[in-house]
Design a protein around this motif. Sequence first.
Motif, mmCIF file in Angstrom:
data_model
loop_
_atom_site.group_PDB
_atom_site.id
_atom_site.type_symbol
_atom_site.label_atom_id
_atom_site.label_comp_id
_atom_site.label_asym_id
_atom_site.label_seq_id
_atom_site.Cartn_x
_atom_site.Cartn_y
_atom_site.Cartn_z
ATOM 1 N N GLU A 1 -45.542 -25.879 84.036
ATOM 2 C CA GLU A 1 -46.818 -25.761 83.311
ATOM 3 C C GLU A 1 -46.878 -24.440 82.559
ATOM 4 O OE1 GLU A 1 -50.326 -26.933 81.775
ATOM 5 O OE2 GLU A 1 -48.992 -28.148 83.005
ATOM 6 N N GLN A 2 -46.424 -23.345 83.215
ATOM 7 C CA GLN A 2 -46.429 -22.046 82.547
ATOM 8 C C GLN A 2 -45.483 -22.046 81.354
ATOM 9 O OE1 GLN A 2 -45.524 -19.263 85.676
ATOM 10 N NE2 GLN A 2 -47.660 -19.147 86.398
ATOM 11 N N ILE A 3 -44.325 -22.668 81.492
ATOM 12 C CA ILE A 3 -43.381 -22.747 80.370
ATOM 13 C C ILE A 3 -44.017 -23.531 79.220
ATOM 14 C CG2 ILE A 3 -41.177 -23.779 79.637
ATOM 15 C CD1 ILE A 3 -40.051 -23.012 82.365
ATOM 16 N N HIS A 4 -44.720 -24.599 79.552
ATOM 17 C CA HIS A 4 -45.385 -25.402 78.521
ATOM 18 C C HIS A 4 -46.449 -24.576 77.782
ATOM 19 C CE1 HIS A 4 -46.765 -29.017 76.570
ATOM 20 N NE2 HIS A 4 -48.022 -28.825 77.019
ATOM 21 N N ILE A 5 -47.229 -23.816 78.563
ATOM 22 C CA ILE A 5 -48.270 -22.961 77.956
ATOM 23 C C ILE A 5 -47.629 -21.901 77.076
ATOM 24 C CG2 ILE A 5 -50.043 -21.228 78.472
ATOM 25 C CD1 ILE A 5 -50.786 -22.931 80.930
ATOM 26 N N ILE A 6 -46.553 -21.273 77.546
ATOM 27 C CA ILE A 6 -45.877 -20.229 76.767
ATOM 28 C C ILE A 6 -45.328 -20.811 75.472
ATOM 29 C CG2 ILE A 6 -43.845 -18.706 76.752
ATOM 30 C CD1 ILE A 6 -44.413 -18.161 79.725
ATOM 31 N N SER A 7 -44.740 -21.998 75.555
ATOM 32 C CA SER A 7 -44.202 -22.598 74.324
ATOM 33 C C SER A 7 -45.321 -22.943 73.350
ATOM 34 C CB SER A 7 -43.347 -23.821 74.642
ATOM 35 O OG SER A 7 -44.137 -24.856 75.161
ATOM 36 N N ASP A 8 -46.494 -23.403 73.867
ATOM 37 C CA ASP A 8 -47.646 -23.653 72.984
ATOM 38 C C ASP A 8 -48.101 -22.355 72.315
ATOM 39 O OD1 ASP A 8 -47.660 -26.338 73.479
ATOM 40 O OD2 ASP A 8 -49.325 -26.288 74.939
ATOM 41 N N LEU A 9 -48.167 -21.290 73.095
ATOM 42 C CA LEU A 9 -48.578 -19.996 72.531
ATOM 43 C C LEU A 9 -47.578 -19.520 71.481
ATOM 44 C CD1 LEU A 9 -49.876 -18.099 75.705
ATOM 45 C CD2 LEU A 9 -51.240 -18.971 73.800
ATOM 46 N N ALA A 10 -46.290 -19.721 71.741
ATOM 47 C CA ALA A 10 -45.272 -19.315 70.773
ATOM 48 C C ALA A 10 -45.431 -20.103 69.488
ATOM 49 C CB ALA A 10 -43.881 -19.515 71.351
ATOM 50 N N ASN A 11 -45.727 -21.385 69.604
ATOM 51 C CA ASN A 11 -45.944 -22.204 68.403
ATOM 52 C C ASN A 11 -47.179 -21.721 67.627
ATOM 53 O OD1 ASN A 11 -43.721 -23.867 68.623
ATOM 54 N ND2 ASN A 11 -44.785 -25.351 69.917
ATOM 55 N N LYS A 12 -48.257 -21.383 68.364
ATOM 56 C CA LYS A 12 -49.478 -20.899 67.707
ATOM 57 C C LYS A 12 -49.217 -19.580 66.984
ATOM 58 C CE LYS A 12 -52.889 -23.166 70.621
ATOM 59 N NZ LYS A 12 -53.971 -23.012 71.579
ATOM 60 N N ILE A 13 -48.434 -18.697 67.630
ATOM 61 C CA ILE A 13 -48.110 -17.410 66.988
ATOM 62 C C ILE A 13 -47.295 -17.660 65.729
ATOM 63 C CG2 ILE A 13 -46.725 -15.313 67.249
ATOM 64 C CD1 ILE A 13 -47.612 -15.240 70.164
ATOM 65 N N LYS A 14 -46.343 -18.578 65.826
ATOM 66 C CA LYS A 14 -45.495 -18.882 64.678
ATOM 67 C C LYS A 14 -46.335 -19.430 63.531
ATOM 68 C CE LYS A 14 -42.675 -22.526 64.397
ATOM 69 N NZ LYS A 14 -41.614 -23.438 64.800
#
Length: 145
Positions: A118-131
């Motif tokens: 779940e944390q990896i999923h959240i981090i990847s979502d945040l990375a996409n939002k930053i991008k």
Amino acid sequence: MKTSIILSLIVLLFSINFLQLAIAFETEQEPNPPKIPEPSPEPEPIKMPEPEPAPEPFPGETESEKIQRLTNENNELKQKNNDLQDQISVLNNENSKLENKISNLNDKIESLKEVIMEQIHIISDLANKIKVTLFENILSYSINM
């Protein structure tokens, strides 16, 4: 003396002739075949020594003493058997406790795996939002220019 010499010569000639006759007689004889030896008697077989009887393990022990000794040994073996059965029970209990701990730890590992995923999923979502945010700002800035 002449007569004694002549007589001795005659005796000598007869003895030589007799000796030649005896030697000729011996040489003309056929040799006798060798004697067949008589069979030797068979040797007597070696007798095995008779085994000595086994000594009694407890010499001089009466029947009642023997019964008492065997009863004591039986009681000792029963006690050892009970002790071993108790140890088996204790070990089985410890084994079940350890298996329960292992099961609990495996459950914790699974729950931690789910949390990490779940944390990896959240981090990847945040990375996409930053991008997306960075690219929007850069693109909008570059378009405005």
